[in-house]
Write a protein that holds these residues in place. Structure first.
Motif, PDB file in Angstrom:
ATOM      1  N   ASN A  96      -1.540  -7.501  -8.110  1.00 24.73           N
ATOM      2  CA  ASN A  96      -0.887  -6.735  -7.103  1.00 24.73           C
ATOM      3  C   ASN A  96      -1.783  -6.030  -5.677  1.00 24.73           C
ATOM      4  O   ASN A  96      -1.631  -5.528  -5.061  1.00 24.73           O
ATOM      5  CB  ASN A  96      -0.786  -5.424  -8.289  1.00 24.73           C
ATOM      6  CG  ASN A  96      -0.084  -4.189  -6.824  1.00 24.73           C
ATOM      7  OD1 ASN A  96       1.195  -4.625  -6.958  1.00 24.73           O
ATOM      8  ND2 ASN A  96      -0.571  -2.549  -7.267  1.00 24.73           N
ATOM      9  N   LEU A  97      -2.050  -7.355  -4.841  1.00 20.40           N
ATOM     10  CA  LEU A  97      -2.672  -7.412  -3.642  1.00 20.40           C
ATOM     11  C   LEU A  97      -1.435  -7.107  -2.261  1.00 20.40           C
ATOM     12  O   LEU A  97      -1.803  -7.035  -1.449  1.00 20.40           O
ATOM     13  CB  LEU A  97      -3.431  -9.324  -4.218  1.00 20.40           C
ATOM     14  CG  LEU A  97      -4.838  -8.525  -4.580  1.00 20.40           C
ATOM     15  CD1 LEU A  97      -5.237 -10.303  -4.841  1.00 20.40           C
ATOM     16  CD2 LEU A  97      -5.454  -8.193  -5.030  1.00 20.40           C
ATOM     17  N   GLY A  98      -0.430  -8.693  -2.793  1.00 22.95           N
ATOM     18  CA  GLY A  98       0.590  -7.494  -1.465  1.00 22.95           C
ATOM     19  C   GLY A  98       0.270  -8.529  -0.973  1.00 22.95           C
ATOM     20  O   GLY A  98      -0.189 -10.329  -0.667  1.00 22.95           O
ATOM     21  N   TYR A  99       0.259  -8.032   1.021  1.00 19.52           N
ATOM     22  CA  TYR A  99      -0.359  -9.332   2.023  1.00 19.52           C
ATOM     23  C   TYR A  99      -1.389 -10.000   1.842  1.00 19.52           C
ATOM     24  O   TYR A  99      -1.899 -10.335   2.009  1.00 19.52           O
ATOM     25  CB  TYR A  99       0.307  -8.803   3.000  1.00 19.52           C
ATOM     26  CG  TYR A  99      -0.434  -7.306   3.624  1.00 19.52           C
ATOM     27  CD1 TYR A  99      -1.904  -7.558   3.908  1.00 19.52           C
ATOM     28  CD2 TYR A  99      -0.030  -6.206   3.512  1.00 19.52           C
ATOM     29  CE1 TYR A  99      -2.765  -6.810   4.095  1.00 19.52           C
ATOM     30  CE2 TYR A  99      -0.869  -5.401   3.231  1.00 19.52           C
ATOM     31  CZ  TYR A  99      -2.462  -5.435   3.633  1.00 19.52           C
ATOM     32  OH  TYR A  99      -3.210  -3.976   4.312  1.00 19.52           O
ATOM     33  N   ARG A 100      -1.787  -9.168   0.835  1.00 23.73           N
ATOM     34  CA  ARG A 100      -3.498  -9.579   1.387  1.00 23.73           C
ATOM     35  C   ARG A 100      -3.736 -10.397   0.572  1.00 23.73           C
ATOM     36  O   ARG A 100      -4.755 -11.162   0.368  1.00 23.73           O
ATOM     37  CB  ARG A 100      -4.623  -7.967   0.408  1.00 23.73           C
ATOM     38  CG  ARG A 100      -4.512  -6.793   1.039  1.00 23.73           C
ATOM     39  CD  ARG A 100      -4.915  -5.783   0.262  1.00 23.73           C
ATOM     40  NE  ARG A 100      -4.318  -4.969   0.971  1.00 23.73           N
ATOM     41  CZ  ARG A 100      -3.383  -3.844   0.674  1.00 23.73           C
ATOM     42  NH1 ARG A 100      -3.072  -4.645  -0.440  1.00 23.73           N
ATOM     43  NH2 ARG A 100      -3.210  -2.071   1.343  1.00 23.73           N
ATOM     44  N   ALA A 101      -3.212 -10.930  -0.390  1.00 25.13           N
ATOM     45  CA  ALA A 101      -3.417 -12.502  -1.232  1.00 25.13           C
ATOM     46  C   ALA A 101      -3.143 -13.687  -0.327  1.00 25.13           C
ATOM     47  O   ALA A 101      -4.018 -14.186  -0.878  1.00 25.13           O
ATOM     48  CB  ALA A 101      -2.251 -12.577  -1.871  1.00 25.13           C
ATOM     49  N   SER A 102      -2.661 -13.604   0.721  1.00 25.63           N
ATOM     50  CA  SER A 102      -2.757 -14.667   1.378  1.00 25.63           C
ATOM     51  C   SER A 102      -4.040 -14.871   2.262  1.00 25.63           C
ATOM     52  O   SER A 102      -4.684 -15.922   2.302  1.00 25.63           O
ATOM     53  CB  SER A 102      -1.599 -15.452   3.054  1.00 25.63           C
ATOM     54  OG  SER A 102      -1.124 -13.924   2.993  1.00 25.63           O
ATOM     55  N   ARG A 103      -4.888 -13.061   2.874  1.00 24.96           N
ATOM     56  CA  ARG A 103      -5.990 -13.389   2.939  1.00 24.96           C
ATOM     57  C   ARG A 103      -6.915 -14.079   2.991  1.00 24.96           C
ATOM     58  O   ARG A 103      -7.408 -14.707   3.366  1.00 24.96           O
ATOM     59  CB  ARG A 103      -5.286 -12.071   4.009  1.00 24.96           C
ATOM     60  CG  ARG A 103      -4.333 -11.909   5.270  1.00 24.96           C
ATOM     61  CD  ARG A 103      -4.972 -10.340   5.460  1.00 24.96           C
ATOM     62  NE  ARG A 103      -3.829 -10.272   6.656  1.00 24.96           N
ATOM     63  CZ  ARG A 103      -3.065  -9.138   7.424  1.00 24.96           C
ATOM     64  NH1 ARG A 103      -3.961  -8.427   7.426  1.00 24.96           N
ATOM     65  NH2 ARG A 103      -2.058  -8.934   8.363  1.00 24.96           N
ATOM     66  N   ILE A 104      -7.063 -13.424   1.733  1.00 30.78           N
ATOM     67  CA  ILE A 104      -7.766 -13.141   0.656  1.00 30.78           C
ATOM     68  C   ILE A 104      -8.211 -15.513   0.627  1.00 30.78           C
ATOM     69  O   ILE A 104      -9.565 -15.522   0.584  1.00 30.78           O
ATOM     70  CB  ILE A 104      -8.056 -13.021  -0.586  1.00 30.78           C
ATOM     71  CG1 ILE A 104      -7.817 -10.868  -0.357  1.00 30.78           C
ATOM     72  CG2 ILE A 104      -9.003 -13.378  -2.182  1.00 30.78           C
ATOM     73  CD1 ILE A 104      -7.968 -10.075  -1.634  1.00 30.78           C
ATOM     74  N   LEU A 105      -7.219 -15.201  -0.287  1.00 30.11           N
ATOM     75  CA  LEU A 105      -7.073 -17.340  -0.195  1.00 30.11           C
ATOM     76  C   LEU A 105      -7.748 -18.128   0.902  1.00 30.11           C
ATOM     77  O   LEU A 105      -7.611 -19.549   0.607  1.00 30.11           O
ATOM     78  CB  LEU A 105      -5.715 -17.782  -0.629  1.00 30.11           C
ATOM     79  CG  LEU A 105      -4.778 -17.122  -2.305  1.00 30.11           C
ATOM     80  CD1 LEU A 105      -3.235 -17.633  -2.230  1.00 30.11           C
ATOM     81  CD2 LEU A 105      -6.103 -17.649  -3.128  1.00 30.11           C
ATOM     82  N   SER A 106      -7.075 -17.851   2.069  1.00 33.21           N
ATOM     83  CA  SER A 106      -7.533 -18.276   3.327  1.00 33.21           C
ATOM     84  C   SER A 106      -8.732 -18.271   3.758  1.00 33.21           C
ATOM     85  O   SER A 106      -9.246 -19.018   3.683  1.00 33.21           O
ATOM     86  CB  SER A 106      -6.209 -17.709   4.587  1.00 33.21           C
ATOM     87  OG  SER A 106      -7.200 -18.088   5.531  1.00 33.21           O
ATOM     88  N   LEU A 107      -9.221 -17.276   3.652  1.00 32.95           N
ATOM     89  CA  LEU A 107     -11.115 -16.660   3.398  1.00 32.95           C
ATOM     90  C   LEU A 107     -11.526 -18.677   2.065  1.00 32.95           C
ATOM     91  O   LEU A 107     -12.666 -18.559   2.787  1.00 32.95           O
ATOM     92  CB  LEU A 107     -11.583 -15.380   3.079  1.00 32.95           C
ATOM     93  CG  LEU A 107     -12.569 -15.000   3.017  1.00 32.95           C
ATOM     94  CD1 LEU A 107     -13.349 -15.996   4.494  1.00 32.95           C
ATOM     95  CD2 LEU A 107     -13.546 -13.961   2.664  1.00 32.95           C
ATOM     96  N   ALA A 108     -11.349 -17.978   0.930  1.00 33.20           N
ATOM     97  CA  ALA A 108     -11.963 -18.749  -0.162  1.00 33.20           C
ATOM     98  C   ALA A 108     -11.962 -19.923   0.602  1.00 33.20           C
ATOM     99  O   ALA A 108     -12.333 -21.296   0.497  1.00 33.20           O
ATOM    100  CB  ALA A 108     -11.356 -17.980  -1.225  1.00 33.20           C
TER     101      ALA A 108
END
Length: 542
Positions: free
Chosen positions: A387-399
């Motif tokens: 349930n991360l919403g838009y945060r998912a893409s940002r977290i994956l980009s960081l990882a």
């Protein structure tokens, strides 16, 4: 019982069997590790190495034959095996308080951290080698009255730790509790400057064992209420556990996960809205929850090992299901904005841990996922599952940037080893290049890295300034307002601000270190609005 190994020590078992102490440099541990070619040994492998049955280069040990079965079984068998590692407090020993060091920021409430208010211990999984993405073991951190100069790290699920793994665990705990020499100087400097800080024991702000975990959790703080932040962190840890035992949804070498089934989605997704939650009454909507679900929520994500219920001594970690439900049942129902949380002191202070009773409360969720574990996931799957919403893409980009080497976390941490205004600006400029790192997230991450002269500004900052300092702060004026109020505490403006905020929370909700886990989600602005009466009505939990 004690048996000394050559110039060092290996383990202290849960059943009270100890193979040594911590006086040496751990050479026997290293010899055992090198001889076996393993970092963690279990059962027969451990016996073969430490008893010298596997080759010529064997360490000098003295273990009675009567102890062999106990050692092989890990001090009782199964998951009850454990090792104790001591972490010297050094210069921090004089005024260190584990409860105050942990329960000093909302990060301590976020999974996989688990603070036990009864035994005053912190438990969570930690990686044996956090730099190489190794496996995790559950660690319980305690500060024993009979050992004031060190912390005890009890590591469950193994009968042996190599010196390298011991050092790794110690480093992670030092980071969480800010036990470096530089942080100790900050604590003392702030306490000398800020009235009441020393008496309250405030000066350390809890953080995560790794910078990556701090960075992701700071992203989770943005644009949502606290309850959803907690549930997103918990969902990520649940997902990490599932990734250790992949289901048929894991596809090939890329390890991309398919979209979850409806049942899976309902189980793993946080039970909070995906959009910013509106103010709502925290009342009867949950009345249909079954008593079983209430118990599960009240005890959060831990459960007590069945074998421990055989003990006749009453220990706070051995509460029955009925007692747990009684302790938390009122907290489950929530309260209106005119009511406030207050834990009945007798419910906690009168329950003292039984002397000699060792309790293993094991996590039913995993560790916080590493960059490598997240990097190969599908964005849509991650967004929906957690349930991360838009945060998912940002977290994956960081990882993925970390895994690919484009972001070197170790270099970022080295740069802040001696914080200064000059390298703050340099680090802030680097962080702002990362997707999702605006001024608020950057300020929070840099606070976690040891910079205290910038106060992250959001709606909660404005609420506090208005409610406590009677200033009608706005988005345009908030930075100027915090400088006027806290500028005199430079370079510790954030510590002065956060000391006020934390005191306000405890005046409103009661001592946060004693708050039931199921009530963490109730720390919201809606429950901190001033009431018509001068004295707030507090809800007492029995």
């Amino acid at each position: 019982m004690r048996r000394r190994l050559q110039e060092g020590a290996i383990t202290g078992f849960q059943e009270g069997v100890e193979l040594g102490d911590y006086e040496g440099g751990g050479r026997a541990c290293a010899e055992a590790e090198d001889h076996a070619g393993l970092d963690v040994l279990d059962g027969d492998e451990f016996l073969e190495v430490v008893l010298g049955q596997g080759g010529e280069n064997k360490p000098s040990v003295g273990i009675e034959e009567a102890d062999m079965n106990t050692i092989a079984a890990g001090g009782g068998g199964g998951d009850r095996r454990s090792v104790v590692v001591e972490l010297p407090l050094g210069d921090s020993v004089a005024a260190f308080d584990l409860e105050k060091a942990v329960c000093s920021h909302g990060l301590f409430m976020m999974a996989p951290n688990h603070w036990d208010p009864l035994s005053k211990t912190l438990q969570r999984p930690l990686r044996l080698d956090y730099q190489n993405d190794s496996s995790s073991l559950t660690v319980r951190i305690s500060h024993q009255p009979d050992s004031p100069s060190s912390l005890h790290l009890r590591v469950f699920g193994t009968a042996y730790l190599s010196p390298r793994h011991q050092q790794s665990l110690q480093d992670q705990v030092r980071r969480m509790l800010r036990l470096s020499e530089a942080e100790e100087r900050n604590v003392r400097g702030f306490q000398e400057m800020y009235d009441g800080a020393k008496e309250r024991g405030f000066g350390r702000v809890f953080r995560s064992p790794t910078l990556f975990e701090d960075m992701v959790k700071c992203m989770l703080l943005c644009n949502c209420q606290w309850g959803r932040t907690l549930s997103m962190a918990k969902a990520l840890c649940e997902l990490q556990l599932e990734l250790q035992c992949p289901s048929p949804n894991v596809l090939g070498a890329e390890t991309k996960l398919c979209s979850p089934t409806k049942a899976e989605s309902e189980h793993f997704s946080p039970k909070t809205p995906a959009v910013k939650e509106s103010n709502k009454k925290l009342l009867a909507k949950n009345t249909s929850t079954s008593s079983t679900n209430k118990i599960a929520e009240a005890t959060d994500y831990t459960e007590t090992s069945d074998c421990l219920h055989e003990s006749e001594n009453m220990s706070p970690d051995l509460l029955s299901s009925d007692q747990v439900e009684d302790l938390h049942k009122k907290g489950d129902s929530g309260w209106t904005s005119s009511e406030r949380h207050n834990v009945n002191s007798c419910s906690l202070s009168n329950l003292q841990p039984s002397v000699g009773t060792e309790v293993y409360v094991h996590n039913s969720i995993g560790n916080f996922p590493s960059p490598r574990e997240l990097s190969s996931l599908d964005e849509n799957f991650l967004a929906k599952r957690c349930n991360l919403g838009y945060r998912a893409s940002r977290i994956l980009s960081l990882a993925r940037s970390i895994v690919d080497g484009r972001i070197q976390l170790i270099h970022l941490e080295e740069a802040c080893s001696t914080p200064s205004l000059a390298n703050y600006t340099e680090l802030a400029d680097q962080l702002k290049k990362f997707d999702g790192f605006g001024p608020y997230t950057c300020a929070n991450v840099l606070m976690c890295m040891g910079y205290y002269h910038v106060i992250p500004s959001d709606s909660e900052t404005m609420r506090h300034i208005k409610q406590v300092h009677a200033r009608n702060s706005t988005v345009k004026t908030v930075q100027q307002d915090v400088e006027v109020i806290y500028g005199k505490y430079a370079p510790f403006q954030y510590l002065a601000f956060w000391s006020e905020v934390w005191s306000f929370y405890e005046d409103t909700f009661g001592k946060l270190s004693e708050m039931p886990h199921s009530d963490y989600k109730l720390i919201t602005a809606a429950n901190m609005r001033p009431t018509k009466s001068s004295k707030s009505k507090r809800l007492k939990l029995s």
